[in-house]
Design a protein around this motif. Structure first.
Motif, PDB file in Angstrom:
ATOM      1  N   ILE A 102       0.777  -1.201   0.095  1.00 46.15           N
ATOM      2  CA  ILE A 102       0.048   0.113   0.024  1.00 46.15           C
ATOM      3  C   ILE A 102       1.003   1.360  -0.120  1.00 46.15           C
ATOM      4  O   ILE A 102       0.635   2.238  -0.726  1.00 46.15           O
ATOM      5  CB  ILE A 102      -0.985  -0.145   1.070  1.00 46.15           C
ATOM      6  CG1 ILE A 102      -2.179  -0.785   1.009  1.00 46.15           C
ATOM      7  CG2 ILE A 102      -1.649   1.570   1.542  1.00 46.15           C
ATOM      8  CD1 ILE A 102      -2.933  -1.124   2.119  1.00 46.15           C
ATOM      9  N   HIS A 105       2.190   3.066  -3.036  1.00 44.13           N
ATOM     10  CA  HIS A 105       0.967   3.625  -3.835  1.00 44.13           C
ATOM     11  C   HIS A 105       1.305   4.902  -4.823  1.00 44.13           C
ATOM     12  O   HIS A 105       1.240   4.952  -5.963  1.00 44.13           O
ATOM     13  CB  HIS A 105       0.004   4.126  -2.946  1.00 44.13           C
ATOM     14  CG  HIS A 105      -1.333   4.629  -3.872  1.00 44.13           C
ATOM     15  ND1 HIS A 105      -2.175   4.155  -4.522  1.00 44.13           N
ATOM     16  CD2 HIS A 105      -1.590   6.226  -4.125  1.00 44.13           C
ATOM     17  CE1 HIS A 105      -3.048   4.926  -5.116  1.00 44.13           C
ATOM     18  NE2 HIS A 105      -2.471   6.177  -4.741  1.00 44.13           N
ATOM     19  N   SER A 106       1.882   6.008  -4.045  1.00 44.90           N
ATOM     20  CA  SER A 106       2.322   7.079  -4.764  1.00 44.90           C
ATOM     21  C   SER A 106       3.397   7.165  -5.719  1.00 44.90           C
ATOM     22  O   SER A 106       3.887   7.752  -6.796  1.00 44.90           O
ATOM     23  CB  SER A 106       2.821   8.318  -4.119  1.00 44.90           C
ATOM     24  OG  SER A 106       3.644   8.049  -2.898  1.00 44.90           O
ATOM     25  N   VAL A 108       3.547   4.041  -7.795  1.00 46.69           N
ATOM     26  CA  VAL A 108       2.941   3.072  -8.959  1.00 46.69           C
ATOM     27  C   VAL A 108       2.296   4.163 -10.121  1.00 46.69           C
ATOM     28  O   VAL A 108       1.651   5.119  -9.822  1.00 46.69           O
ATOM     29  CB  VAL A 108       1.751   2.535  -8.400  1.00 46.69           C
ATOM     30  CG1 VAL A 108       1.067   1.650  -9.496  1.00 46.69           C
ATOM     31  CG2 VAL A 108       2.548   1.176  -7.275  1.00 46.69           C
ATOM     32  N   TYR A 110       0.525   3.080 -13.207  1.00 49.49           N
ATOM     33  CA  TYR A 110      -0.392   2.823 -13.998  1.00 49.49           C
ATOM     34  C   TYR A 110      -1.612   3.645 -13.470  1.00 49.49           C
ATOM     35  O   TYR A 110      -2.170   3.708 -12.283  1.00 49.49           O
ATOM     36  CB  TYR A 110      -0.557   1.425 -14.306  1.00 49.49           C
ATOM     37  CG  TYR A 110      -0.799   0.362 -12.974  1.00 49.49           C
ATOM     38  CD1 TYR A 110      -2.098   0.339 -12.289  1.00 49.49           C
ATOM     39  CD2 TYR A 110       0.223  -0.106 -12.098  1.00 49.49           C
ATOM     40  CE1 TYR A 110      -2.406  -0.198 -11.291  1.00 49.49           C
ATOM     41  CE2 TYR A 110      -0.075  -0.937 -11.130  1.00 49.49           C
ATOM     42  CZ  TYR A 110      -1.329  -0.944 -10.523  1.00 49.49           C
ATOM     43  OH  TYR A 110      -1.692  -1.851  -9.475  1.00 49.49           O
ATOM     44  N   SER A 111      -2.519   3.505 -14.328  1.00 50.38           N
ATOM     45  CA  SER A 111      -3.887   4.245 -14.227  1.00 50.38           C
ATOM     46  C   SER A 111      -4.852   3.238 -13.958  1.00 50.38           C
ATOM     47  O   SER A 111      -4.767   2.039 -13.830  1.00 50.38           O
ATOM     48  CB  SER A 111      -4.322   5.136 -15.624  1.00 50.38           C
ATOM     49  OG  SER A 111      -4.593   4.115 -16.445  1.00 50.38           O
ATOM     50  N   TYR A 122       0.261  -2.600 -15.955  1.00 53.08           N
ATOM     51  CA  TYR A 122      -0.068  -3.148 -14.622  1.00 53.08           C
ATOM     52  C   TYR A 122       0.638  -4.381 -14.357  1.00 53.08           C
ATOM     53  O   TYR A 122       1.301  -4.257 -13.007  1.00 53.08           O
ATOM     54  CB  TYR A 122      -1.548  -3.588 -15.008  1.00 53.08           C
ATOM     55  CG  TYR A 122      -2.179  -4.245 -13.946  1.00 53.08           C
ATOM     56  CD1 TYR A 122      -2.588  -3.954 -12.689  1.00 53.08           C
ATOM     57  CD2 TYR A 122      -1.919  -6.010 -13.894  1.00 53.08           C
ATOM     58  CE1 TYR A 122      -2.911  -4.426 -11.679  1.00 53.08           C
ATOM     59  CE2 TYR A 122      -2.621  -6.432 -12.723  1.00 53.08           C
ATOM     60  CZ  TYR A 122      -2.922  -5.810 -11.643  1.00 53.08           C
ATOM     61  OH  TYR A 122      -3.497  -6.593 -10.665  1.00 53.08           O
ATOM     62  N   GLU A 126       3.066  -4.111 -10.847  1.00 48.59           N
ATOM     63  CA  GLU A 126       2.822  -5.044  -9.834  1.00 48.59           C
ATOM     64  C   GLU A 126       3.838  -5.963  -9.395  1.00 48.59           C
ATOM     65  O   GLU A 126       4.229  -6.162  -8.429  1.00 48.59           O
ATOM     66  CB  GLU A 126       1.366  -5.897 -10.193  1.00 48.59           C
ATOM     67  CG  GLU A 126       0.192  -4.981  -9.969  1.00 48.59           C
ATOM     68  CD  GLU A 126      -0.184  -4.372  -8.425  1.00 48.59           C
ATOM     69  OE1 GLU A 126      -0.377  -5.261  -7.662  1.00 48.59           O
ATOM     70  OE2 GLU A 126       0.042  -3.294  -8.401  1.00 48.59           O
ATOM     71  N   VAL A 129       6.486  -3.887  -7.512  1.00 47.91           N
ATOM     72  CA  VAL A 129       5.933  -3.431  -6.299  1.00 47.91           C
ATOM     73  C   VAL A 129       6.002  -4.777  -5.174  1.00 47.91           C
ATOM     74  O   VAL A 129       6.629  -4.746  -4.251  1.00 47.91           O
ATOM     75  CB  VAL A 129       4.437  -2.996  -6.176  1.00 47.91           C
ATOM     76  CG1 VAL A 129       3.830  -2.930  -4.748  1.00 47.91           C
ATOM     77  CG2 VAL A 129       4.660  -1.486  -6.844  1.00 47.91           C
TER      78      VAL A 129
END
Lengths: 255, 318
Positions: A102, A105-106, A108, A110-111, A122, A126, A129
Motif C-alpha cells: 500500500i 502507492h504514490s 505506482v 499505472y492508471s 499493470y 505490480e 511492487v
C-alpha cells in the motif's frame, strides 16, 4: 549546507492552549536527530505539524527548500516525509505484505483503466511492487511472515513493520515516533543497529521521538529537548546530558 | 501467461460454462417464466451488491443511497431506448454515465462525513433523487414510465454481470484498490502513506454509482413500466443486506448475498406474511454466528481447497 527540514517560529494553538510555541529546528541531510521531552511536551504535535496532520497556527516549515505548512498529509508524504505512529497504526486486518505494498502507492504509475483492463504497465509495476515489498520485509526480518495478518504479529514485529511500511513510501526524511516503545533491551539494541543501518543504506535523514535514553544517546547526533511546547535545549548527547535545564525538566527541582 | 492471467481465464471459463448451463435450461423450457425473471434479477442484484460492496465493503464508506443511483440509470436508460429508440447498450452506457456523474457530484461533498453521518446523508440523497424523479412529468411522475421495450435478456445480464465482477476484482487487486482498502483500515495511516483519501473515496463512490446505473437500466428493461416506488430506500437496504450477508469486502460474498436474498424472497413469494419473518430471522442468526458475513473479507478463489488445487497443478506443470 541547506537544511533538509527547517521550522521557523512555528506555533500551534489548540483553542487557548499553546501546544507548541516558537518551535525552531533544523535538520541537515543525512543527520540522525532526537526529539525528547517529558510526556505532554508537544513532541507528537511537532510530528503532526511536520506531516500535515495539523496546520501550524503561524510560522513556516520548509522541507527541501519548499514551504510545506498547509499541505495535506498525502502531499507531504509524496514530497518525501514518511512517519511511524506512537500508537501503532498498521492496516491491521491486512497481510504484512499488503501493508507494505500500500505504501508504494504514490510510486505506482499505472492508471485506473490500466488496472481494470489489466493492460499496459499493470503487470510489470505490480511485479516490481511485490518484489520491492519482499525486499523491504526481508531487511526487517518479516519476509517469512509476509502472508500473516498484521494484527497477529508480536508487538516488536509490528513496530518493525511500521518502519518497513514508511520506507516503502521512499522518503528522504523519516520520522519515527517512539520506535522502541514496548520493546525489551535486546530488541531496543537491535532496533538501534537497524536505524543506523537503514539511514546509511537508504541515504535517509531521521528524526525520532524516544523515551528510551539508551537509544537516544546511543545513536542521535544532535538532540532537541522540548518542554511545555518550547525547546529548552539543543546539542550533542554529551551537552544534553550535562544541561541543567534538561536535568531539571526530567528530574524536577531547582536547576 | 502468468498465474494471475491463468486464474482470470479459469474464472472466465467457469462463467461461460455456468452461462451455458443456466441459459440452456432456460431455452430448453426447464425453467418457468417466474424463475426466469428471478434468475435475471439475481444477475442484476449481483451487479448492485458488488458495486455497493466496492463502496461499503472495500472502501469502508457506509452508503445507503444505492437505489437512487439505480433509479437514475433506469430512467436515463428507458428515456434513451423508449423515447429515442436507441438500443439497450446505449441505455446501459447512458444510464451508467448519468449515475456516475451524479455519484461524483454527491460524493464530493458527502464523503467528508464519516460513519453514521455519511449513512444518513446518502440515505437522504437517495430519497431526494427518487422524489425529484417523481416530480418530473416528462418521465411520468409518480404514475411511472410506461411503454418500455422488454430488451433485457439473460445473455445481456450475464455478460454485464461478468464484466462488472471482473472490473471490480481487477480494481481492488491494484494499487488503486489497495488505496481504497487502506482508507477502510485506517484513514490516517492511509494519508500518511501518500494516499489522497478524498480522491479515492470519491472514485470508489463514482465507480459504484456507475455500475448501479447500468444495473438500473437492465432492471428497467425487464418490465413494461417502472415507477419511483421501485427505488425507495427499502431497496437500498436490500442491497446493503446482500452485501453484509455475503460479507463486506468479498466479491464472492456479494454473489452469494445477491443469490440468497433474491432466491429466498422469490421462493417465499407465495407466503408474503412469512417472508419478512424468515428474512429477519436469517439475518439475526447470521449476525450472531457469523457477523463477518458468509465470506467476510475472503474470496472463494483464495480458500484453502482452491489454492491447494492450484499449487498441485503448478507443481505438475513445472
Amino acid at each position: 549546507m541547506e537544511p533538509l527540514l527547517k521550522s521557523t517560529h512555528v506555533v500551534e494553538m489548540f483553542g487557548g492552549l499553546k501546544a507548541v510555541s516558537d518551535f525552531n529546528i533544523y535538520i541537515n541531510p543525512g543527520e540522525l536527530i532526537g526529539l525528547i521531552g517529558p510526556n505532554g511536551a508537544g513532541k507528537t504535535t511537532a510530528f503532526n505539524l511536520f506531516t500535515g496532520v495539523y496546520q501550524p497556527t503561524s510560522g513556516t516549515i520548509e522541507f527541501d527548500g519548499q514551504n510545506i505548512a498547509g499541505l495535506k498529509p498525502y502531499e507531504i508524504t509524496q514530497r518525501g516525509i514518511a512517519r511511524t505512529f506512537q500508537n501503532i497504526r498498521l492496516f491491521s486486518e491486512l497481510s504484512v505484505l499488503d501493508n507494505v505494498k500500500i505504501a508504494f502507492h504514490s510510486h505506482v504509475k499505472y492508471s485506473v483503466a490500466e488496472a481494470v483492463f489489466r493492460v499496459g504497465r499493470y503487470f510489470d509495476e505490480e511485479a516490481l511492487v511485490t518484489a520491492e515489498s519482499h525486499r523491504l520485509l526481508s531487511i526487517f526480518k518479516l519476509d517469512d511472515k509476509a502472508e500473516e495478518t498484521a494484527k497477529n504479529l508480536p508487538y516488536g514485529a509490528q513496530r518493525r513493520l511500521e518502519i518497513a511500511r514508511a520506507l516503502a513510501a521512499k522518503p528522504k526524511l523519516l520520522l519515527l515516533d517512539e520506535p522502541a516503545a514496548g520493546m525489551n533491551p535486546q530488541e531496543t539494541h537491535e532496533l538501534m543497529e537497524m536505524i543506523r543501518w537503514i539511514r546509511d543504506q537508504f541515504s535517509l535523514t531521521i528524526l525520532l521521538i524516544e523515551h528510551d535514553m539508551s537509544l537516544v544517546m546511543g545513536i542521535c547526533e544532535r538532540i532537541y529537548v522540548l518542554e511545555y511546547g518550547e525547546i529548552i535545549a539543543h546539542g550533542t548527547p554529551e551537552q544534553i546530558q550535562n544541561n541543567p535545564e534538561v536535568i531539571r525538566a526530567y528530574l524536577g527541582g531547582e536547576a | 501467461m502468468n498465474s494471475v492471467q491463468k486464474n482470470d481465464l479459469r474464472l472466465l471459463v467457469f462463467g461461460v460454462v455456468l452461462f451455458a448451463v443456466i441459459g440452456g435450461a432456460m431455452e430448453g423450457g426447464f425453467i418457468g417464466s417466474f424463475w426466469k425473471l428471478n434468475i435475471i434479477l439475481i444477475g442484476i442484484n449481483v451487479i448492485l451488491s458488488a458495486s455497493l460492496n466496492l463502496i461499503n465493503g472495500y472502501t469502508g464508506q457506509f452508503s445507503l443511497g444505492h437505489a437512487g443511483f439505480m433509479a437514475v440509470g433506469a430512467y436515463v436508460g428507458v428515456i434513451l431506448t423508449t423515447n429515442f429508440h436507441l438500443p439497450l447498450i446505449a441505455g446501459m452506457v447512458g444510464g451508467g454515465l448519468a449515475a456516475a456523474v451524479l455519484g461524483f457530484l454527491i460524493g464530493l461533498p458527502t464523503l467528508r462525513l464519516n460513519g453514521d453521518y455519511l449513512a444518513i446523508a446518502t440515505l437522504g440523497l437517495g430519497e431526494i433523487i427518487r422524489i425529484v424523479i417523481m416530480n418530473i412529468q416528462y418521465v411520468g411522475g409518480a404514475a411511472g414510465f410506461s411503454g418500455i421495450p422488454h430488451l433485457t435478456t439473460f445473455p445481456w445480464v450475464f455478460a454485464t454481470m461478468l464484466l462488472t465482477l471482473f472490473a471490480i476484482k481487477n480494481f481492488v487487486n491494484s494499487s488503486h484498490g489497495r488505496a481504497c482498502i487502506a482508507i477502510r483500515e485506517n484513514e490516517i495511516a492511509a494519508a500518511a502513506m501518500g494516499i489522497n483519501t478524498t480522491k479515492y473515496k470519491v472514485l470508489a463512490f463514482t465507480i459504484g454509482a456507475a455500475f448501479a446505473g447500468v444495473a438500473g437500466a437492465l432492471f428497467a428493461h425487464c418490465f413494461y413500466i417502472i415507477s419511483p416506488g421501485s427505488f425507495t430506500f427499502m431497496q437500498s437496504f436490500n442491497y446493503l443486506i446482500m452485501v453484509v450477508l455475503g460479507g463486506l469486502g468479498s466479491l464472492t460474498g456479494s454473489i452469494a448475498g445477491a443469490f440468497v436474498v433474491t432466491a429466498l424472497s422469490a421462493a417465499l413469494a407465495d407466503w408474503p406474511e412469512f417472508r419478512m419473518i424468515i428474512y429477519a430471522l436469517a439475518l439475526i442468526l447470521l449476525m450472531f454466528y457469523r457477523p463477518q458475513g458468509l465470506f467476510g473479507y475472503v474470496e472463494l478463489t483464495k480458500l484453502a481447497p482452491f489454492s491447494r488445487l492450484r499449487g498441485l497443478k503448478g507443481g505438475r506443470e513445472e
